[in-house]
Design a protein around this motif. Structure first.
Motif, PDB file in Angstrom:
ATOM      1  N   THR A 165      52.127  32.992  36.671  1.00  0.00           N
ATOM      2  CA  THR A 165      52.267  33.284  38.762  1.00  0.00           C
ATOM      3  C   THR A 165      52.483  30.981  38.821  1.00  0.00           C
ATOM      4  O   THR A 165      52.572  30.972  39.601  1.00  0.00           O
ATOM      5  CB  THR A 165      52.057  33.658  39.447  1.00  0.00           C
ATOM      6  OG1 THR A 165      50.404  33.417  39.359  1.00  0.00           O
ATOM      7  CG2 THR A 165      51.682  34.966  39.024  1.00  0.00           C
ATOM      8  N   ARG A 217      47.910  30.620  42.614  1.00  0.00           N
ATOM      9  CA  ARG A 217      48.300  31.281  44.067  1.00  0.00           C
ATOM     10  C   ARG A 217      48.998  30.550  44.754  1.00  0.00           C
ATOM     11  O   ARG A 217      48.847  30.605  45.959  1.00  0.00           O
ATOM     12  CB  ARG A 217      46.737  30.882  44.708  1.00  0.00           C
ATOM     13  CG  ARG A 217      45.769  31.081  43.662  1.00  0.00           C
ATOM     14  CD  ARG A 217      44.158  31.021  44.958  1.00  0.00           C
ATOM     15  NE  ARG A 217      43.935  29.549  45.169  1.00  0.00           N
ATOM     16  CZ  ARG A 217      44.011  28.959  46.436  1.00  0.00           C
ATOM     17  NH1 ARG A 217      44.603  29.877  47.175  1.00  0.00           N
ATOM     18  NH2 ARG A 217      43.825  27.893  45.774  1.00  0.00           N
ATOM     19  N   PHE A 240      50.922  32.886  46.200  1.00  0.00           N
ATOM     20  CA  PHE A 240      51.467  33.607  47.276  1.00  0.00           C
ATOM     21  C   PHE A 240      50.317  33.585  47.955  1.00  0.00           C
ATOM     22  O   PHE A 240      49.635  33.953  48.968  1.00  0.00           O
ATOM     23  CB  PHE A 240      51.576  35.310  47.091  1.00  0.00           C
ATOM     24  CG  PHE A 240      52.443  34.993  45.877  1.00  0.00           C
ATOM     25  CD1 PHE A 240      54.041  34.962  46.480  1.00  0.00           C
ATOM     26  CD2 PHE A 240      51.814  35.398  45.027  1.00  0.00           C
ATOM     27  CE1 PHE A 240      54.955  34.755  46.218  1.00  0.00           C
ATOM     28  CE2 PHE A 240      53.529  35.675  44.204  1.00  0.00           C
ATOM     29  CZ  PHE A 240      54.745  35.574  44.725  1.00  0.00           C
ATOM     30  N   LYS A 263      45.005  34.944  50.653  1.00  0.00           N
ATOM     31  CA  LYS A 263      44.857  36.161  50.597  1.00  0.00           C
ATOM     32  C   LYS A 263      45.313  37.297  50.134  1.00  0.00           C
ATOM     33  O   LYS A 263      44.912  38.440  49.796  1.00  0.00           O
ATOM     34  CB  LYS A 263      46.150  36.710  52.415  1.00  0.00           C
ATOM     35  CG  LYS A 263      45.576  38.151  52.401  1.00  0.00           C
ATOM     36  CD  LYS A 263      45.987  38.206  54.604  1.00  0.00           C
ATOM     37  CE  LYS A 263      46.148  39.202  54.733  1.00  0.00           C
ATOM     38  NZ  LYS A 263      46.968  39.629  56.136  1.00  0.00           N
ATOM     39  N   ASN A 264      46.632  37.102  49.461  1.00  0.00           N
ATOM     40  CA  ASN A 264      46.758  38.022  48.022  1.00  0.00           C
ATOM     41  C   ASN A 264      45.815  38.263  46.870  1.00  0.00           C
ATOM     42  O   ASN A 264      45.768  38.672  46.330  1.00  0.00           O
ATOM     43  CB  ASN A 264      47.897  37.294  47.348  1.00  0.00           C
ATOM     44  CG  ASN A 264      49.741  37.979  47.980  1.00  0.00           C
ATOM     45  OD1 ASN A 264      49.742  37.437  49.240  1.00  0.00           O
ATOM     46  ND2 ASN A 264      50.292  38.319  47.267  1.00  0.00           N
ATOM     47  N   TYR A 280      43.553  40.535  47.372  1.00  0.00           N
ATOM     48  CA  TYR A 280      43.930  41.531  47.750  1.00  0.00           C
ATOM     49  C   TYR A 280      44.113  42.223  46.239  1.00  0.00           C
ATOM     50  O   TYR A 280      44.004  43.497  45.783  1.00  0.00           O
ATOM     51  CB  TYR A 280      45.892  41.880  48.335  1.00  0.00           C
ATOM     52  CG  TYR A 280      45.751  42.560  49.506  1.00  0.00           C
ATOM     53  CD1 TYR A 280      45.559  44.078  49.806  1.00  0.00           C
ATOM     54  CD2 TYR A 280      45.702  41.768  50.396  1.00  0.00           C
ATOM     55  CE1 TYR A 280      45.744  44.144  51.273  1.00  0.00           C
ATOM     56  CE2 TYR A 280      46.409  41.814  52.023  1.00  0.00           C
ATOM     57  CZ  TYR A 280      45.750  42.613  52.713  1.00  0.00           C
ATOM     58  OH  TYR A 280      46.053  42.901  53.761  1.00  0.00           O
ATOM     59  N   GLN A 281      44.097  41.280  45.755  1.00  0.00           N
ATOM     60  CA  GLN A 281      44.411  41.367  43.958  1.00  0.00           C
ATOM     61  C   GLN A 281      43.080  41.377  43.388  1.00  0.00           C
ATOM     62  O   GLN A 281      42.739  42.574  42.507  1.00  0.00           O
ATOM     63  CB  GLN A 281      44.932  39.989  43.528  1.00  0.00           C
ATOM     64  CG  GLN A 281      46.345  39.900  43.469  1.00  0.00           C
ATOM     65  CD  GLN A 281      46.663  38.744  42.407  1.00  0.00           C
ATOM     66  OE1 GLN A 281      46.502  37.341  42.310  1.00  0.00           O
ATOM     67  NE2 GLN A 281      47.828  38.186  42.708  1.00  0.00           N
TER      68      GLN A 281
END
Length: 251
Positions: free
Chosen positions: A41, A44, A46, A49-50, A53-54
Protein backbone atom coordinates in the motif's frame (compact mmCIF):
# COMPACT_ATOMS: atom_id res chain seq x y z
CA UNK A 1 -4.22 -21.92 47.30
CA UNK A 2 -1.86 -19.08 46.38
CA UNK A 3 1.15 -21.38 46.83
CA UNK A 4 -0.40 -24.03 44.56
CA UNK A 5 -1.23 -21.42 41.92
CA UNK A 6 2.36 -20.16 41.98
CA UNK A 7 3.82 -23.65 41.54
CA UNK A 8 1.36 -24.55 38.77
CA UNK A 9 1.98 -21.17 37.13
CA UNK A 10 5.73 -21.82 37.06
CA UNK A 11 5.11 -25.18 35.42
CA UNK A 12 2.73 -23.64 32.87
CA UNK A 13 5.29 -20.93 32.11
CA UNK A 14 7.98 -23.51 31.38
CA UNK A 15 5.57 -25.48 29.21
CA UNK A 16 4.59 -22.35 27.28
CA UNK A 17 8.19 -21.30 26.77
CA UNK A 18 9.11 -24.76 25.51
CA UNK A 19 6.40 -24.47 22.83
CA UNK A 20 8.19 -21.67 20.96
CA UNK A 21 6.59 -22.69 17.67
CA UNK A 22 3.44 -20.87 18.71
CA UNK A 23 5.37 -17.59 18.38
CA UNK A 24 5.54 -18.21 14.64
CA UNK A 25 1.74 -18.08 14.39
CA UNK A 26 1.03 -15.41 16.99
CA UNK A 27 3.89 -12.98 16.40
CA UNK A 28 6.03 -13.68 13.32
CA UNK A 29 3.14 -14.30 10.89
CA UNK A 30 1.29 -11.06 11.82
CA UNK A 31 4.56 -9.13 11.57
CA UNK A 32 5.32 -10.54 8.10
CA UNK A 33 1.77 -9.83 6.92
CA UNK A 34 2.00 -6.26 8.28
CA UNK A 35 5.23 -5.66 6.34
CA UNK A 36 3.72 -7.06 3.14
CA UNK A 37 0.58 -4.93 3.58
CA UNK A 38 2.70 -1.85 4.33
CA UNK A 39 4.84 -2.35 1.21
CA UNK A 40 1.89 -3.14 -1.06
CA UNK A 41 0.00 0.00 0.00
CA UNK A 42 3.05 2.25 0.02
CA UNK A 43 2.88 3.09 3.71
CA UNK A 44 -0.21 4.81 5.13
CA UNK A 45 -2.20 6.16 2.18
CA UNK A 46 -5.43 6.05 4.15
CA UNK A 47 -4.22 7.91 7.22
CA UNK A 48 -3.34 7.06 10.79
CA UNK A 49 -6.93 6.26 11.74
CA UNK A 50 -6.93 3.33 9.35
CA UNK A 51 -3.68 2.11 10.90
CA UNK A 52 -5.47 2.13 14.26
CA UNK A 53 -8.30 0.01 12.86
CA UNK A 54 -5.82 -2.39 11.29
CA UNK A 55 -3.98 -2.64 14.60
CA UNK A 56 -7.19 -3.82 16.27
CA UNK A 57 -7.46 -6.63 13.71
CA UNK A 58 -3.94 -7.83 14.48
CA UNK A 59 -4.68 -7.78 18.21
CA UNK A 60 -7.82 -9.84 17.62
CA UNK A 61 -5.82 -12.39 15.65
CA UNK A 62 -3.02 -12.62 18.24
CA UNK A 63 -5.51 -13.08 21.09
CA UNK A 64 -7.59 -15.67 19.23
CA UNK A 65 -4.58 -17.75 18.20
CA UNK A 66 -2.98 -17.33 21.61
CA UNK A 67 -6.10 -18.42 23.48
CA UNK A 68 -6.75 -21.42 21.24
CA UNK A 69 -3.19 -22.63 20.63
CA UNK A 70 -1.64 -21.66 23.93
CA UNK A 71 -4.53 -22.08 26.34
CA UNK A 72 -7.14 -24.52 25.07
CA UNK A 73 -4.66 -26.79 23.27
CA UNK A 74 -2.43 -26.68 26.33
CA UNK A 75 -5.22 -28.06 28.50
CA UNK A 76 -6.24 -30.64 25.88
CA UNK A 77 -2.61 -31.70 25.53
CA UNK A 78 -2.31 -32.05 29.30
CA UNK A 79 -5.48 -34.14 29.32
CA UNK A 80 -4.29 -36.44 26.56
CA UNK A 81 -0.92 -36.96 28.25
CA UNK A 82 -2.71 -37.58 31.58
CA UNK A 83 -0.89 -34.62 33.15
CA UNK A 84 -4.25 -32.96 33.79
CA UNK A 85 -5.43 -35.90 35.89
CA UNK A 86 -2.10 -36.09 37.73
CA UNK A 87 -1.96 -32.38 38.57
CA UNK A 88 -5.62 -32.42 39.60
CA UNK A 89 -4.84 -35.19 42.09
CA UNK A 90 -1.86 -33.21 43.38
CA UNK A 91 -3.60 -29.82 43.59
CA UNK A 92 -7.00 -31.19 44.60
CA UNK A 93 -8.91 -28.99 42.15
CA UNK A 94 -8.72 -28.88 38.35
CA UNK A 95 -9.84 -25.24 38.46
CA UNK A 96 -6.43 -24.30 39.89
CA UNK A 97 -4.78 -25.70 36.76
CA UNK A 98 -7.22 -23.72 34.63
CA UNK A 99 -6.59 -20.46 36.53
CA UNK A 100 -2.81 -20.84 36.54
CA UNK A 101 -2.83 -21.53 32.80
CA UNK A 102 -5.14 -18.55 32.21
CA UNK A 103 -2.81 -16.25 34.14
CA UNK A 104 0.31 -17.42 32.29
CA UNK A 105 -1.30 -17.29 28.85
CA UNK A 106 -2.78 -13.84 29.51
CA UNK A 107 0.66 -12.46 30.37
CA UNK A 108 2.24 -14.28 27.42
CA UNK A 109 -0.33 -12.88 24.97
CA UNK A 110 0.17 -9.39 26.38
CA UNK A 111 3.92 -9.64 25.86
CA UNK A 112 3.33 -10.74 22.25
CA UNK A 113 1.04 -7.76 21.64
CA UNK A 114 3.62 -5.39 23.14
CA UNK A 115 6.29 -6.86 20.83
CA UNK A 116 4.01 -6.46 17.83
CA UNK A 117 3.18 -2.86 18.77
CA UNK A 118 6.90 -2.08 19.11
CA UNK A 119 7.45 -3.59 15.67
CA UNK A 120 4.74 -1.31 14.23
CA UNK A 121 6.34 1.72 15.90
CA UNK A 122 9.77 0.82 14.51
CA UNK A 123 8.38 0.29 11.02
CA UNK A 124 6.25 3.43 11.15
CA UNK A 125 7.52 6.03 13.68
CA UNK A 126 4.47 8.23 12.96
CA UNK A 127 2.37 5.57 14.67
CA UNK A 128 3.71 6.78 18.02
CA UNK A 129 0.59 8.94 18.12
CA UNK A 130 -1.25 5.64 18.65
CA UNK A 131 0.64 4.99 21.90
CA UNK A 132 -2.36 5.95 24.08
CA UNK A 133 -4.50 3.46 22.14
CA UNK A 134 -1.81 0.79 22.43
CA UNK A 135 -1.48 1.26 26.19
CA UNK A 136 -5.25 1.39 26.62
CA UNK A 137 -5.53 -1.82 24.59
CA UNK A 138 -3.24 -3.63 27.02
CA UNK A 139 -5.52 -2.70 29.91
CA UNK A 140 -8.65 -3.72 27.99
CA UNK A 141 -7.02 -7.04 27.09
CA UNK A 142 -6.85 -8.09 30.73
CA UNK A 143 -10.66 -8.14 30.60
CA UNK A 144 -11.05 -9.34 27.01
CA UNK A 145 -8.78 -12.40 27.19
CA UNK A 146 -10.78 -14.16 29.96
CA UNK A 147 -13.98 -13.38 28.04
CA UNK A 148 -12.54 -14.88 24.83
CA UNK A 149 -11.49 -17.92 26.88
CA UNK A 150 -15.13 -18.16 27.97
CA UNK A 151 -16.16 -18.01 24.28
CA UNK A 152 -13.91 -20.96 23.44
CA UNK A 153 -14.10 -23.14 26.58
CA UNK A 154 -16.68 -25.39 24.90
CA UNK A 155 -13.68 -27.05 23.18
CA UNK A 156 -12.65 -28.50 26.53
CA UNK A 157 -15.73 -30.73 26.77
CA UNK A 158 -15.56 -32.04 23.20
CA UNK A 159 -14.35 -35.66 22.96
CA UNK A 160 -11.55 -34.81 20.54
CA UNK A 161 -7.82 -35.34 20.32
CA UNK A 162 -5.13 -32.69 19.87
CA UNK A 163 -4.78 -33.14 16.09
CA UNK A 164 -8.51 -32.76 15.51
CA UNK A 165 -8.60 -29.82 17.91
CA UNK A 166 -5.90 -28.10 15.81
CA UNK A 167 -7.97 -28.44 12.65
CA UNK A 168 -11.09 -27.27 14.47
CA UNK A 169 -9.29 -24.22 15.84
CA UNK A 170 -7.80 -23.32 12.46
CA UNK A 171 -11.27 -23.28 10.93
CA UNK A 172 -12.63 -21.40 13.95
CA UNK A 173 -9.96 -18.68 13.64
CA UNK A 174 -10.41 -18.30 9.87
CA UNK A 175 -14.18 -18.06 10.23
CA UNK A 176 -13.91 -15.57 13.10
CA UNK A 177 -11.51 -13.31 11.19
CA UNK A 178 -13.65 -13.54 8.04
CA UNK A 179 -16.76 -12.48 9.94
CA UNK A 180 -14.88 -9.57 11.49
CA UNK A 181 -14.29 -8.11 8.01
CA UNK A 182 -17.92 -8.47 6.93
CA UNK A 183 -19.90 -5.24 6.99
CA UNK A 184 -23.54 -5.79 7.89
CA UNK A 185 -26.03 -3.00 7.40
CA UNK A 186 -28.70 -4.65 9.53
CA UNK A 187 -28.22 -3.72 13.20
CA UNK A 188 -29.76 -6.96 14.44
CA UNK A 189 -27.32 -9.07 12.40
CA UNK A 190 -24.43 -6.93 13.62
CA UNK A 191 -25.38 -7.59 17.22
CA UNK A 192 -25.80 -11.30 16.47
CA UNK A 193 -22.24 -11.43 15.10
CA UNK A 194 -20.97 -9.64 18.21
CA UNK A 195 -22.77 -12.17 20.40
CA UNK A 196 -21.52 -15.26 18.55
CA UNK A 197 -18.12 -14.28 17.19
CA UNK A 198 -15.30 -13.47 19.64
CA UNK A 199 -13.50 -11.52 16.90
CA UNK A 200 -16.48 -9.24 16.30
CA UNK A 201 -16.93 -8.91 20.07
CA UNK A 202 -13.34 -7.75 20.58
CA UNK A 203 -13.53 -5.25 17.72
CA UNK A 204 -16.77 -3.84 19.19
CA UNK A 205 -15.16 -3.43 22.62
CA UNK A 206 -12.02 -1.83 21.19
CA UNK A 207 -14.09 0.53 19.04
CA UNK A 208 -16.21 1.58 21.99
CA UNK A 209 -13.47 1.96 24.60
CA UNK A 210 -10.39 2.97 22.60
CA UNK A 211 -11.62 4.58 19.38
CA UNK A 212 -14.80 6.01 20.92
CA UNK A 213 -16.84 5.37 17.80
CA UNK A 214 -20.02 7.50 18.00
CA UNK A 215 -23.11 5.54 19.00
CA UNK A 216 -21.18 2.46 20.18
CA UNK A 217 -21.87 3.04 23.88
CA UNK A 218 -25.57 3.69 23.31
CA UNK A 219 -26.14 0.79 20.89
CA UNK A 220 -23.72 -1.88 22.14
CA UNK A 221 -22.63 -0.94 25.67
CA UNK A 222 -25.21 -3.00 27.57
CA UNK A 223 -25.06 -5.81 25.00
CA UNK A 224 -21.29 -6.16 25.44
CA UNK A 225 -21.62 -6.37 29.23
CA UNK A 226 -24.38 -8.99 29.01
CA UNK A 227 -22.41 -11.08 26.50
CA UNK A 228 -19.33 -10.91 28.74
CA UNK A 229 -21.37 -12.14 31.71
CA UNK A 230 -22.92 -14.98 29.70
CA UNK A 231 -19.61 -16.28 28.37
CA UNK A 232 -17.81 -15.97 31.70
CA UNK A 233 -20.56 -18.01 33.37
CA UNK A 234 -20.79 -20.62 30.59
CA UNK A 235 -17.01 -20.76 30.37
CA UNK A 236 -16.86 -21.61 34.07
CA UNK A 237 -19.52 -24.27 33.51
CA UNK A 238 -17.41 -25.93 30.78
CA UNK A 239 -14.39 -25.95 33.07
CA UNK A 240 -16.43 -27.63 35.80
CA UNK A 241 -17.53 -30.36 33.38
CA UNK A 242 -14.36 -30.94 31.38
CA UNK A 243 -13.16 -34.51 31.50
CA UNK A 244 -9.85 -35.54 33.04
CA UNK A 245 -9.85 -38.76 31.02
CA UNK A 246 -7.59 -38.93 27.98
CA UNK A 247 -9.47 -39.63 24.77
CA UNK A 248 -6.35 -41.27 23.34
CA UNK A 249 -6.20 -43.87 26.10
CA UNK A 250 -9.81 -44.89 25.49
CA UNK A 251 -9.06 -46.53 22.18
Amino acid sequence: MGHKLRILGQFELRQTWDEKMILFYTLICPAIYYVIADISTGGRPFGLKNVAYQLLGYWVYIILVGVLNGFQFGLIGMRESNFLKMFTLISGDKRLIFYSNLLVQTLFIQVEIVCFDLFVLILDPAARRLLPIMMGGLLVNFILIPIVVGFTNFILVLPIRVNLASLLAMGYILLAMLLVNITVANEWLTQLLIALNPGSYMVAVYSMVLLRVPGQVESNGLLLVVIAGVYLVTGYYWVQHMSLQSNTSRY
